[in-house]
Design an enzyme around this catalytic site. Sequence first.
Site, short mmCIF file in Angstrom:
data_model
loop_
_atom_site.label_atom_id
_atom_site.label_comp_id
_atom_site.label_asym_id
_atom_site.label_seq_id
_atom_site.Cartn_x
_atom_site.Cartn_y
_atom_site.Cartn_z
N SER A 135 0.80 -1.23 0.00
CA SER A 135 0.00 0.00 0.00
C SER A 135 0.83 1.28 0.00
CB SER A 135 -0.95 0.01 1.20
OG SER A 135 -0.22 0.00 2.40
N LYS A 166 -6.63 3.04 8.89
CA LYS A 166 -5.67 4.03 8.39
C LYS A 166 -6.22 5.45 8.53
CE LYS A 166 -3.49 0.89 5.04
NZ LYS A 166 -3.31 0.57 3.62
#
Length: 817
Positions: free
Chosen positions: A684, A727
Amino acid sequence: MEHSGEQAEILKNIPLIPLRELVVFPATLVPFIIGRASSIQALEKASETDKLIILAAQMDASLDNPGPKDIYSLGVTAKIIRTVPVDDKNVRVIVEGKRRARILEFLSSYPFYQVLAKEIRVYEDTGKEIQEEMKRALALFEEYLKLSQNTNFQSIIPALRDHSPDRIADIISSHLYLPLDEKQNLLETINSQERIRRLNFLLESEVYKIQVNARGKDGKPLNRRKGPFGQPGGPNIFTPGGAPGGKKDEQANEIEELKKKVAAAKMPPDAEDKARKEIERLETMPPMSAEATVCRNYLDWLIALPWTHKSREKRDLKEAERILNEDHYGLDKVKERILEYLSIRQLVKNPKGVILGLIGPPGVGKSSLGKSIARATGRKFVRLSLGGVRDEAEIRGHRRTYIGAYPGRIIQMIKRAGTRNPVFLLDEVDKMSMDFRGDPASALMEVLDPEQNSAFLDHYIDTDYDLSQVMFVVTANMLDAIPRPLVDRMEIIQIPGYTEAEKLEIARQFLWPKQRAAHGLSERNIEISDKAVLKLIDDYTREAGVRNLEREITKICRKVVKKVVAKGKDHKDKVTLKNLESFLGVPRFRRSALDREDEIGVALGMAWTEYGGELLTFEATKVHGKGNFTLTGQLGEIMQESAQAAFSYVRGKVFEMNIAKDVTRNFDIHIHVPEGATPKEGPSAGITIAIAILSLLTEIPVSKKVVMSGEITLRGRVLPVGGIKEKLLAAHREGIREAVLPLDNKADLKDLPKNLSQDMKIHLVENMDDVLKLVLTRDLPAKKAPRTKKVAPPAEGALLGREGEEGDNPKEPPLTH
């Protein structure tokens, strides 16, 4: 397990002879024949030195060349007394066993085994208890020799009385006709008292077998009243019916009581049949024998299990919802699932049990939710922690042939609950491991499979038990650590971390009243402002859950309690933003990444861990070199590959983005992710690394007000990633209100808390061009138009010239009009 009173001596390069179907004990003279070339060479080597050798039994007697794994690790050191050749290939050996020895390492295997061993020396135990056990062992052994018609018993028994309990146990063990594994078990029992107890159990069993085989025509066992068991007033285990003379009625009453309990337990037919057969066996056994104790224990477990008893469930949905909300804030998905189950119970009489998998970071309330579910449904609650479990027998139990066998933890907890439909919490299932004793995760598959757990078979109980009415709640921090077949059997509910607003409400409604009451404080003694709680959340804790938050609140309460005790019950403290440091000291966390201005070559990314979301800073720099690409910061293999893809994407865009051509050839690029002690993994960070490199090469700063996450391809496409909610929560905690995410993660935004969705500005992108416009502080310089070389028009007829003439290109076809 070795006795605490052992001393050990290390023996190096000592020859080893593997033995077939033979276990040699210390303090015994043993003759045997060897014929393997390796064994003869080992014997010769030992004879040349101190005549000391290691003797250890091999597990499979059919193996001619056993390997290290085929030989028991515990044997004996022995002194070679005599060797006599039998023929050209075989040698007869007489050895004297000395001490037990544990093989630590096989140093060589050719031409014979030489090992590193630890010789075990056991301190002698002369306590009163072991002396009584020794007397019992001698009496049983004498009876055993008599019943076996051993003519040497009159010389063996007196000779034994001059030895210590440890030696007596070893000598008796060497004279018994037992299976190899049973003898090896006696050898490996280092503790003298435990060994004599085990020996007494075996002697009772052997005596009983011989006595049963010697029944007379009337079918009654022999009644030997002479010798140690026939003395007046002494116990006699050989009276008809198996009961001691004066206790026959007592045993009959016990048997009758067991039969009534079995009938009252309402067992399934198979379990009841096993219980009745066990009672029949118990009737024929000596009541004081170890085997009878094993039999009684088994019957006790069968009787104690809740075969039919169930808790009466609460079916009032409003009451259940009130209890769930009273115990936990948020967690709407779990609460909704429990209410759905209770709704089904009102329409279906016996639905299958629920198997919920609660996955989330520590401190979010997964374990405590199990108790709340039990309260809301009116069921009993039991908890089994699986952290560190590595033995399959912990789940399925041991077979009754093993000494000290017990059912597995599943059956034990069901017995503790007392009902067949408890809420069963399997905590920390991702912390299980496996070793040579089996894989507990595989054993759990039967427990958690609705199609199989109606007939769960525990090795000890040895009959099917119905677990289909149990509501299993499984908790874990990480889904990846759980085997996929096990995950497939659960209904997974992700429990993410809490936002600041949620933590404030949890602290206000749950943690603060709970700790205030736990410390004996009232509202007039202590008060805390919401601003102080928010500062406590931001500067003193950095977590997805609220465990550390509760710990910090506890510290505040302790300091106030001290003042109340010193100054009186009327003392009052108010915790505010200004005086919070006087209670907790200097803040532990700082927002260093956000305090700085926008920088060239520095980008903010987001990461997901089992403890929740985190922000990562990616730094890029260049130095003169040969175009090398370096990555540091303990990056995992996947993240390194993602970084390589980002670098290749940038190199492919050098011309398009007006970057000097030689920069990737004459400079080395170095990417570093701070906090190098923490491992980092995953794809990511691809777009973040690409942005850091592009910022470095174009000398355009990256905005510190925007975080990003997404996987990058060589063509510049941005692919979806996981852990979106965690996140964004991490970014929100750090005060960032703008994020860049892949377009394909749009569906994940529906699960965001309302306040998080309102506070965060989220940009969804498909390719890197969109990312560049959002995160760089100014636009990229316009691409220069490529230079074109002016070419004079060809001479008339040149395009139609013959092939091979000057000015023509024979490889290209002529232009046509």
